[in-house]
Enzyme design. Structure first.
Site, short mmCIF file in Angstrom:
data_model
loop_
_atom_site.label_atom_id
_atom_site.label_comp_id
_atom_site.label_asym_id
_atom_site.label_seq_id
_atom_site.Cartn_x
_atom_site.Cartn_y
_atom_site.Cartn_z
N GLY A 190 0.00 -5.73 -1.07
CA GLY A 190 0.25 -4.77 -2.13
C GLY A 190 0.43 -5.50 -3.44
N TYR A 191 0.51 -4.74 -4.52
CA TYR A 191 0.55 -5.32 -5.87
C TYR A 191 1.81 -4.91 -6.61
CZ TYR A 191 -4.03 -7.01 -4.95
OH TYR A 191 -5.07 -7.71 -4.39
N LEU A 192 2.54 -5.92 -7.08
CA LEU A 192 3.73 -5.71 -7.90
C LEU A 192 3.34 -5.52 -9.36
CD1 LEU A 192 5.87 -8.45 -6.18
CD2 LEU A 192 6.21 -5.98 -5.99
N GLU A 227 3.03 -1.18 -6.46
CA GLU A 227 2.33 -0.08 -7.13
C GLU A 227 1.17 0.35 -6.24
OE1 GLU A 227 0.92 -1.30 -10.96
OE2 GLU A 227 2.81 -2.24 -11.50
#
Length: 148
Positions: A30-32, A82
């Site tokens: 996932g992407y921070l 996100e």
């Protein structure tokens, strides 16, 4: 400074990839941050976990820094990401002096993408018969875009 140089292609023959793969691993990521000038990714790859920061892409190159982190931290960080969490299987296929990383995306979108890392942007790359259209630099095929 870390640097990543890679070319990316769509896969046309999924069965060939599975037959030729010397290894595979399930990945959740996932992407921070998905800002165009920097992405910050958390990834679980098998039983190992990583935090990766990537800079803006220029051609086939970009700055890249990757750090191994505790698996428990990665699981917590995935909850802060996100967009959607990517679930994929990565196959490693050796072809003409390069190890190709071929990702079979299970979610949030079904897709097959192959990439090869290079030592320089001018390095010659012989394409395997199971790849098709090149999508290097096309934001639609960035993992961070797929997570949106």
């Amino acid at each position: 400074m870390g640097k990543e140089i890679e070319r990316k292609f769509l896969v046309t023959d999924f069965d060939a990839v599975k037959t030729l793969a010397r290894d595979s691993v399930r990945i959740s990521q996932g992407y921070l941050s998905v800002a165009p000038e920097r992405t910050v990714r958390v990834r679980l790859r098998g039983n190992r976990a990583f935090l990766t920061i990537k800079g803006i892409t220029c051609g086939a190159s970009r700055a890249e820094y990757e750090y191994e982190i505790p698996e428990a931290d990665a699981r917590e960080l995935l909850g802060l990401c996100e967009g959607k969490i990517i679930d994929k299987t990565r196959y490693l296929v050796d072809f003409e002096g390069h190890t190709w990383e071929v990702d079979e995306f299970h979610s949030p979108r079904r897709l097959w993408v192959a990439e090869a890392e290079l030592n320089s942007e001018s390095e010659e790359l012989i394409l395997p018969p199971w790849v098709g259209q090149e999508v290097t630099g096309n934001p639609e095929y960035y993992n961070s875009s797929i997570a949106k």
